[in-house]
Scaffold this active site. Structure first.
Site, mmCIF file in Angstrom:
data_model
loop_
_atom_site.group_PDB
_atom_site.id
_atom_site.type_symbol
_atom_site.label_atom_id
_atom_site.label_comp_id
_atom_site.label_asym_id
_atom_site.label_seq_id
_atom_site.Cartn_x
_atom_site.Cartn_y
_atom_site.Cartn_z
ATOM 1 N N ARG A 123 20.098 5.806 -9.757
ATOM 2 C CA ARG A 123 18.813 6.413 -9.872
ATOM 3 C C ARG A 123 19.166 7.925 -9.440
ATOM 4 O O ARG A 123 19.661 8.408 -8.868
ATOM 5 C CB ARG A 123 18.160 5.882 -8.638
ATOM 6 C CG ARG A 123 16.725 6.680 -8.505
ATOM 7 C CD ARG A 123 15.909 6.512 -7.159
ATOM 8 N NE ARG A 123 16.613 6.616 -5.999
ATOM 9 C CZ ARG A 123 16.146 7.776 -5.092
ATOM 10 N NH1 ARG A 123 14.970 8.436 -5.496
ATOM 11 N NH2 ARG A 123 16.723 7.992 -4.124
ATOM 12 N N ARG B 291 26.654 12.553 -5.085
ATOM 13 C CA ARG B 291 26.473 11.552 -3.843
ATOM 14 C C ARG B 291 27.474 10.129 -4.151
ATOM 15 O O ARG B 291 28.022 10.009 -3.166
ATOM 16 C CB ARG B 291 25.074 10.976 -4.186
ATOM 17 C CG ARG B 291 23.907 11.567 -3.545
ATOM 18 C CD ARG B 291 22.730 10.900 -3.654
ATOM 19 N NE ARG B 291 21.650 11.759 -3.514
ATOM 20 C CZ ARG B 291 20.323 11.410 -3.386
ATOM 21 N NH1 ARG B 291 20.026 9.888 -3.553
ATOM 22 N NH2 ARG B 291 19.376 12.213 -3.265
ATOM 23 N N GLU C 286 9.259 0.215 -6.172
ATOM 24 C CA GLU C 286 10.482 0.002 -5.829
ATOM 25 C C GLU C 286 11.060 -1.534 -6.009
ATOM 26 O O GLU C 286 12.265 -1.824 -6.345
ATOM 27 C CB GLU C 286 11.276 0.505 -4.521
ATOM 28 C CG GLU C 286 12.798 0.643 -4.371
ATOM 29 C CD GLU C 286 13.049 1.270 -3.162
ATOM 30 O OE1 GLU C 286 12.361 2.090 -2.703
ATOM 31 O OE2 GLU C 286 14.242 0.835 -2.871
ATOM 32 N N GLY D 104 0.896 -1.223 -0.051
ATOM 33 C CA GLY D 104 -0.005 -0.015 0.086
ATOM 34 C C GLY D 104 0.803 1.296 -0.152
ATOM 35 O O GLY D 104 0.410 2.400 0.586
ATOM 36 N N GLY D 105 1.990 1.216 -0.484
ATOM 37 C CA GLY D 105 2.848 2.374 -0.615
ATOM 38 C C GLY D 105 2.445 3.005 -2.190
ATOM 39 O O GLY D 105 1.099 2.875 -2.647
ATOM 40 N N HIS E 134 20.360 3.103 0.601
ATOM 41 C CA HIS E 134 19.270 4.055 0.486
ATOM 42 C C HIS E 134 17.998 3.671 -0.403
ATOM 43 O O HIS E 134 16.972 3.854 -0.509
ATOM 44 C CB HIS E 134 19.970 5.319 -0.067
ATOM 45 C CG HIS E 134 18.849 6.547 -0.096
ATOM 46 N ND1 HIS E 134 17.775 6.782 0.818
ATOM 47 C CD2 HIS E 134 18.583 7.171 -1.290
ATOM 48 C CE1 HIS E 134 17.277 7.879 0.437
ATOM 49 N NE2 HIS E 134 17.395 8.168 -0.760
ATOM 50 N N SER F 166 12.287 8.295 -8.137
ATOM 51 C CA SER F 166 11.780 6.929 -7.796
ATOM 52 C C SER F 166 10.305 7.174 -7.350
ATOM 53 O O SER F 166 9.430 6.333 -7.251
ATOM 54 C CB SER F 166 12.613 6.211 -6.840
ATOM 55 O OG SER F 166 12.790 7.115 -5.633
ATOM 56 N N LEU F 167 10.011 8.294 -6.730
ATOM 57 C CA LEU F 167 8.549 8.709 -6.545
ATOM 58 C C LEU F 167 7.673 8.572 -7.722
ATOM 59 O O LEU F 167 6.719 8.131 -7.811
ATOM 60 C CB LEU F 167 8.284 10.043 -5.885
ATOM 61 C CG LEU F 167 8.714 10.047 -4.328
ATOM 62 C CD1 LEU F 167 8.808 11.541 -3.867
ATOM 63 C CD2 LEU F 167 8.086 9.229 -3.468
ATOM 64 N N SER G 91 19.874 15.329 4.577
ATOM 65 C CA SER G 91 19.870 15.846 3.439
ATOM 66 C C SER G 91 21.096 16.352 2.443
ATOM 67 O O SER G 91 21.685 16.867 3.240
ATOM 68 C CB SER G 91 18.728 16.810 2.998
ATOM 69 O OG SER G 91 18.840 17.480 1.765
HETATM 70 C C1 FAD Z 1 14.801 8.640 3.489
HETATM 71 C C2 FAD Z 1 14.173 8.463 2.157
HETATM 72 C C3 FAD Z 1 13.936 9.523 1.256
HETATM 73 C C4 FAD Z 1 13.573 9.464 -0.153
HETATM 74 N N1 FAD Z 1 13.353 10.613 -0.707
HETATM 75 C C5 FAD Z 1 12.894 10.389 -2.036
HETATM 76 C C6 FAD Z 1 12.646 11.501 -2.705
HETATM 77 O O1 FAD Z 1 12.833 12.600 -2.291
HETATM 78 N N2 FAD Z 1 12.131 11.365 -4.265
HETATM 79 C C7 FAD Z 1 11.985 10.465 -4.676
HETATM 80 O O2 FAD Z 1 11.869 10.259 -5.668
HETATM 81 N N3 FAD Z 1 12.162 9.179 -3.886
HETATM 82 C C8 FAD Z 1 12.657 9.256 -2.643
HETATM 83 N N4 FAD Z 1 13.169 8.001 -1.885
HETATM 84 C C9 FAD Z 1 12.469 6.692 -2.565
HETATM 85 C C10 FAD Z 1 11.171 6.533 -2.448
HETATM 86 O O3 FAD Z 1 10.679 6.933 -1.600
HETATM 87 C C11 FAD Z 1 10.555 4.996 -2.449
HETATM 88 O O4 FAD Z 1 11.416 4.356 -3.615
HETATM 89 C C12 FAD Z 1 9.237 4.659 -3.027
HETATM 90 O O5 FAD Z 1 8.282 5.341 -1.938
HETATM 91 C C13 FAD Z 1 8.888 3.305 -2.876
HETATM 92 O O6 FAD Z 1 7.386 3.312 -2.940
HETATM 93 P P1 FAD Z 1 6.936 1.975 -3.046
HETATM 94 O O7 FAD Z 1 5.363 2.014 -3.712
HETATM 95 O O8 FAD Z 1 7.454 0.894 -3.954
HETATM 96 O O9 FAD Z 1 7.029 0.945 -1.600
HETATM 97 P P2 FAD Z 1 6.908 1.344 -0.186
HETATM 98 O O10 FAD Z 1 6.327 2.771 0.047
HETATM 99 O O11 FAD Z 1 7.857 1.016 0.636
HETATM 100 O O12 FAD Z 1 5.760 0.404 -0.053
HETATM 101 C C14 FAD Z 1 5.688 -0.929 0.006
HETATM 102 C C15 FAD Z 1 4.405 -1.656 0.706
HETATM 103 O O13 FAD Z 1 4.336 -3.002 0.658
HETATM 104 C C16 FAD Z 1 3.971 -3.545 1.744
HETATM 105 N N5 FAD Z 1 4.545 -4.821 1.965
HETATM 106 C C17 FAD Z 1 5.702 -5.107 1.777
HETATM 107 N N6 FAD Z 1 6.112 -6.272 2.255
HETATM 108 C C18 FAD Z 1 4.549 -7.096 2.280
HETATM 109 C C19 FAD Z 1 3.878 -8.238 2.533
HETATM 110 N N7 FAD Z 1 4.969 -9.387 2.391
HETATM 111 N N8 FAD Z 1 3.166 -8.563 2.602
HETATM 112 C C20 FAD Z 1 2.080 -7.269 2.367
HETATM 113 N N9 FAD Z 1 2.561 -6.149 2.273
HETATM 114 C C21 FAD Z 1 3.797 -5.984 2.038
HETATM 115 C C22 FAD Z 1 4.092 -2.525 2.829
HETATM 116 O O14 FAD Z 1 3.300 -2.593 4.090
HETATM 117 C C23 FAD Z 1 4.117 -1.334 2.004
HETATM 118 O O15 FAD Z 1 2.709 -0.872 2.044
HETATM 119 C C24 FAD Z 1 13.443 8.141 -0.537
HETATM 120 C C25 FAD Z 1 13.688 6.898 0.121
HETATM 121 C C26 FAD Z 1 14.052 7.247 1.586
HETATM 122 C C27 FAD Z 1 14.556 5.986 2.213
#
Ligand code: FAD
Ligand code: SF4
Ligand code: SF4
Ligand code: FES
Lengths: 251, 629
Positions: free
Chosen positions: B415, B299, B405, B13-14, B366, B420-421, B252
């Site tokens: 990257r 970086r 991700e 749910g990301g 990261h 990545s957002l 940052s």
């Molecule tokens: C500190 C930080 C700052 C960042 N800043 C930036 C930025 O400024 N700009 C940018 O573009 N990117 C940034 N990134 C990267 C970016 O935040 C991530 O790559 C992105 O949010 C990933 O989104 P996602 O939906 O793939 O995963 P996530 O948001 O991690 O969601 C994963 C989901 O999967 C669920 N899940 C995992 N395993 C299971 C399972 N086995 N069963 C059920 N559910 C599960 C979790 O509960 C969660 O809901 C940053 C990253 C970090 C660490």
């Protein structure tokens, strides 16, 4: 043991069982926050009395005070465990689950009620679809932005709900965090179009009039969200809405 | 369940998962959304910096073409280019959709979205919402999904953990088995297609900048059931992670940008308080080694320099893995104005004021560029990705899709900041649309399959859990995780050496063996946290081997994968036309012939089997290396 950190933790095995207390001590480190201390306890859960017990259950994810998951009562105050440094607390450090939500286990509670309320008040902006409509969103002045942004930082952590005397499992009140989201959505240039629907949702039982204006909520919000200001604004909006409902077209 | 209506599952749910859900719901397909906790708590909320999209509102003649080129070059040409092209083209529309959802993007004086400059590019292209962009984007999509939840077109399973896929006789994905994290029951959920959006894998390195949900375990489970894993060895390190007992929080880049200086005491045994160490006894290595950029080198350069000072020169502070980031020479008032939010985080979590005291930092894990391999269909007319095709974001298992991700599609070997957002959101939407197409074309829905298929899968997972709970093994999962992190940080880190990678591989194999002998202290049959944790650790180790094996075999320096032994050095002070430069380009191209290929890992009992696939470079062929001079 050399200098230690001393915890008193209220435990509960499941939603139906009785709570009990246990004490733990871990070696002192100046940088411990409550979550990192709980992690240390988890690796070897032995009480101060030397009894090996089940590890303490709690909730956390971001460890940066932005996901809202790790809220608990720390020395009686609702706050985030990840951003509470042990060094700032008097000992024994007393950890308890929030009291306004059903306990799941130990320090974990079920905050589903907050998400249900968001559904009830229609806390979203109606859009035709997520596809590209080839036109920008509405303009928003930097001043308006500043007023709204602060509300958008609400992480549904539940601190304000815990502090509110009107909120609890046996009360219908949707609570301050939910109301603040109504304020946010109603202020948006297109969110306004469905303002009446959201206002109607908070005009009945469990809505705005359940707030006793005790102001407790605003004092505990970790994001400094001006909850009582929002409630005041909604008061004016609902009054106008009421008149509209009586004398004019619905919206 | 009606046997006619297709049902789909989104896990995660990301940003990625919520977008997938939304796209499916909008297509009229029913979705079950699984998440470890309430979706709003997902790791995406941690992103502060921003999200890239070419809006070109800053008078810089920014162009989508430039965004495409920056993304391709930033990734050292390792990503397939058609999907990148389409992502960058779709980005402005996507951002405007976020805006329509009510996301509180920061504004210019005339009320338009403001843009900021972000690492690795020349133009202002990054949209942001205060210092909490990820949180705001996540909440925007979350609120839209909530609307569909209210309409009962999305059903949420929060506090459920995905454990395994259900594969039918033909090897197609027909659902999942999941664990109820409250009552610990295991249940099979039939579905016609599954989308994994389970995020990153930073926790494989122990401490990282990621949230604790970023274990990579879910992707590992799909991998162990046959899904191919792409470019695992490419892991981005952030040079300035603040060290903590529980995680390395991000400091940052702005801290360096505004004048922060990085140094170590010349004497590693130095015992004086940092501020009492005179200038002469300090080593400002970035300033010394990179006089032109000093502390503001990119970086990856900064990470490698810090690594060198600590690991090769043995100059880490107190002999440990850390160096100083110093802001104390700057006026407090200036710092407060320029870096207020960052200072606040540091004060909050360290209890120390960076205006008064140096900050201890070290490169932190990261972001994972690698992830599940996903397909795409190329549009012969545009040269981009053909939107709506059921092939887009399909893994190598039919009916299993991946986005966010946990897929490896967009970032190649490195990257760009704020990309990545974008990829998480874009890929989520694409995956949702693809699945909508896929399920409509299915001849048979999962509901018509024999129930034994599902019962069997459920039973298998129940047995795994039972075995763990009743095991009298002596291995502690928390200790194993710590050891895993130590191996990965030390030997599969910023700078990689084959001898160390060999060691890491044998240690990981040994760790994997030990992880079969985990015993749990916790016997609770309600909200038992150790059981899922133990299973995650087991699966993290499997994926760690993919990362290490890919790194071992890739004998080159590309993007975030740095092996000094194989580095082609840009000739200093030489430019196109100089013979030295041309020779360098020749070598660079020769190396591309050998190594410009995707790493593909396939799971076997003995460990990952690695093969390579060509990269589609049809949009911007590799003629020029990245050159920041
Ligand atoms: C500190 C930080 C700052 C960042 N800043 C930036 C930025 O400024 N700009 C940018 O573009 N990117 C940034 N990134 C990267 C970016 O935040 C991530 O790559 C992105 O949010 C990933 O989104 P996602 O939906 O793939 O995963 P996530 O948001 O991690 O969601 C994963 C989901 O999967 C669920 N899940 C995992 N395993 C299971 C399972 N086995 N069963 C059920 N559910 C599960 C979790 O509960 C969660 O809901 C940053 C990253 C970090 C660490
Ligand atoms: S002001 Fe209203 S919402 Fe806030 S604590 Fe008091 S009663 Fe609760
Ligand atoms: S308003 Fe503040 S205290 Fe209440 S849930 Fe939101 S962030 Fe927490
Ligand atoms: S762990 Fe996210 S707020 Fe504390």
């Amino acid at each position: 043991m050399d200098k230690t950190i001393h915890f008193r933790i209220r435990r509960q095995d499941n939603p139906r069982s009785a709570p009990y207390w246990q004490e733990f001590q871990i070696p002192y480190r100046p940088e411990h926050n409550v979550v990192s201390a709980l992690m240390e306890i988890r690796e070897n859960p032995v009480t101060t009395q030397g009894e090996k017990v089940e590890p303490v259950a709690w909730e956390s994810n971001c460890m940066e005070e932005v996901c809202g998951s790790c809220t608990m009562l720390i020395n009686g105050k609702p706050r985030q465990a990840c951003s509470t440094l042990v060094d700032t607390l008097t000992e024994p450090i007393v950890l308890e689950p929030l009291t306004k939500f059903p306990v799941v286990r130990d320090l974990m509670v079920d905050r589903q009620a907050m998400f249900e309320s968001l559904k009830k008040v229609k806390a979203w902006i109606d859009i035709d679809g997520s596809w590209n409509v080839h036109t920008g969103g509405p303009r928003i002045s930097p001043q308006e932005w500043e007023e709204n942004y602060i509300y958008s930082r609400c992480m549904t952590c539940g601190c304000c709900m815990e502090a509110c005397p009107q909120f609890g499992p046996s009360y219908p009140f949707v609570g301050p965090a939910t109301l603040a989201q109504v304020r946010l959505m109603n202020a948006h240039p297109t969110g306004k179009y469905f303002r009446a629907d959201r206002l109607h949702a908070i005009m009945g039982e469990g809505g705005l009039s359940d707030c006793g204006n005790a102001q407790n909520c605003v004092e505990v919000c970790p994001k400094d969200i001006p909850l009582t200001t929002a409630i005041g604004e909604l008061g004016r909006q609902t009054t106008i809405q009421m008149l509209k409902d009586l004398f004019g077209p619905g919206r | 369940m009606s046997s006619k209506q297709p049902r789909t599952i989104v896990v995660g749910g990301g940003l990625g998962g919520l977008w997938a859900c939304l796209a499916l719901a909008e297509s009229g397909v029913a979705v079950d959304l699984f998440c470890l906790f309430e979706v709003k708590r997902s790791h995406s909320c941690c992103a502060q910096g921003g999200i890239n999209a070419v809006l070109d509102t800053k008078g810089q003649q920014d162009s989508i073409r430039q965004h495409i080129v920056d993304t391709i070059k930033g990734g050292a040409y390792l990503a397939n280019q058609p999907p990148i092209k389409t992502m960058c083209e779709e980005a402005p529309g996507l951002i405007r959709t976020f805006e329509r959802m009510g996301v509180t993007f920061s504004r210019t004086p005339e009320g338009l979205m403001d843009l900021r400059l972000f690492g690795g590019v020349k133009n202002r292209r990054t949209c942001f919402a205060g210092a909490s962009t990820g949180q705001q984007l996540l909440y925007g999509v979350d609120s839209q999904v909530r609307k569909y939840e209210a309409l009962e077109r999305v059903k949420k399973y929060e506090w459920w953990e995905f454990l395994s896929l259900i594969l039918d006789e033909e090897g197609s994905c027909r659902g999942i088995v999941a664990l109820d994290l409250r009552d610990m029951s295991v249940k099979a959920f039939p579905a016609d297609a599954v989308i994994l959006a389970t995020g990153g894998l930073g926790l494989i390195y122990g401490k990282s900048t990621n949230s604790t949900n970023s274990t990579g375990a879910a992707a590992s489970r799909a991998y162990q059931q046959g899904a191919l894993f792409l470019n695992g060895e490419f892991i981005q390190f952030h040079p300035t992670g603040m060290l903590g007992d529980d995680k390395t929080r991000l400091m940052s880049e702005a801290a360096r940008g505004e004048g922060g200086r990085i140094w170590v005491p010349k004497n590693p045994k130095e015992r004086r308080a940092p501020r009492d160490i005179p200038e002469n006894d300090r080593f400002y290595f970035l300033e010394e080694w990179y006089p032109a950029y000093g502390n503001t080198v990119p970086r990856d350069v900064a990470s490698r320099a810090i690594w060198k000072v600590v690991k090769d020169l043995g100059l880490g502070v107190h002999g440990e893995d850390k160096v100083f980031l110093d802001l104390t020479h700057l006026p407090a008032e200036f710092l407060e104005r320029r870096l207020g939010a960052i200072l606040e985080i540091y004060r909050k979590f360290k209890g120390v004021d960076p205006c008064q005291d140096v900050v201890e930092i070290f490169p932190a894990i990261h972001y994972s560029m690698g992830g599940l391999w996903v397909d795409w269909e190329k549009d012969p007319v545009t040269g981009g990705m053909k939107l709506g095709s059921a092939r887009n974001h399909s893994t190598s298992i039919p009916g299993l899709y991946a986005c966010g991700e946990c897929d490896g599609a967009y970032h190649g070997a490195n990257r760009l900041g704020a990309n990545s957002l974008l990829s998480a959101s874009f890929s989520g939407r694409v995956a949702g649309q693809s699945v909508a197409t896929y399920v409509k074309g299915l001849k048979q829905t999962a509901a018509t399959l024999p129930s034994s298929l599902f019962e069997q899968a459920q039973k298998q997972q129940e047995e795994v859990n039972q075995a763990l709970v009743s095991s009298d093994g002596k291995e502690n999962p928390y200790v194993l995780h710590r050891e895993l992190g130590d191996i990965m940080r030390k030997k599969v880190g910023v700078v990689r050496q084959n001898a160390e990678l060999d060691q890491a591989l044998s240690q990981l194999a040994e760790l994997q063996e030990r992880s079969a002998r985990i015993g749990l202290d916790e016997k609770a049959d309600w909200s038992n946290l150790s059981l899922p944790y133990a299973r995650q650790v087991q699966d993290m180790i499997v994926l760690a081997r993919v990362i290490a094996q890919g790194a071992r075999l890739r004998d080159e320096f590309r993007g975030a994968h740095y092996k000094p032994e194989f580095e082609l050095k840009l000739p200093e002070g030489k430019f196109p036309g100089d013979p030295e430069y041309d020779e360098y380009i020749d070598n660079w191209k020769r190396n591309n012939e050998k190594w410009l290929k995707s790493t593909i890992a396939k799971h076997t009992i003995e460990g990952p089997r690695i093969s390579y696939r060509p990269v589609d470079t049809s949009v911007f062929p590799p003629e020029q290396p990245r050159d920041y001079r």
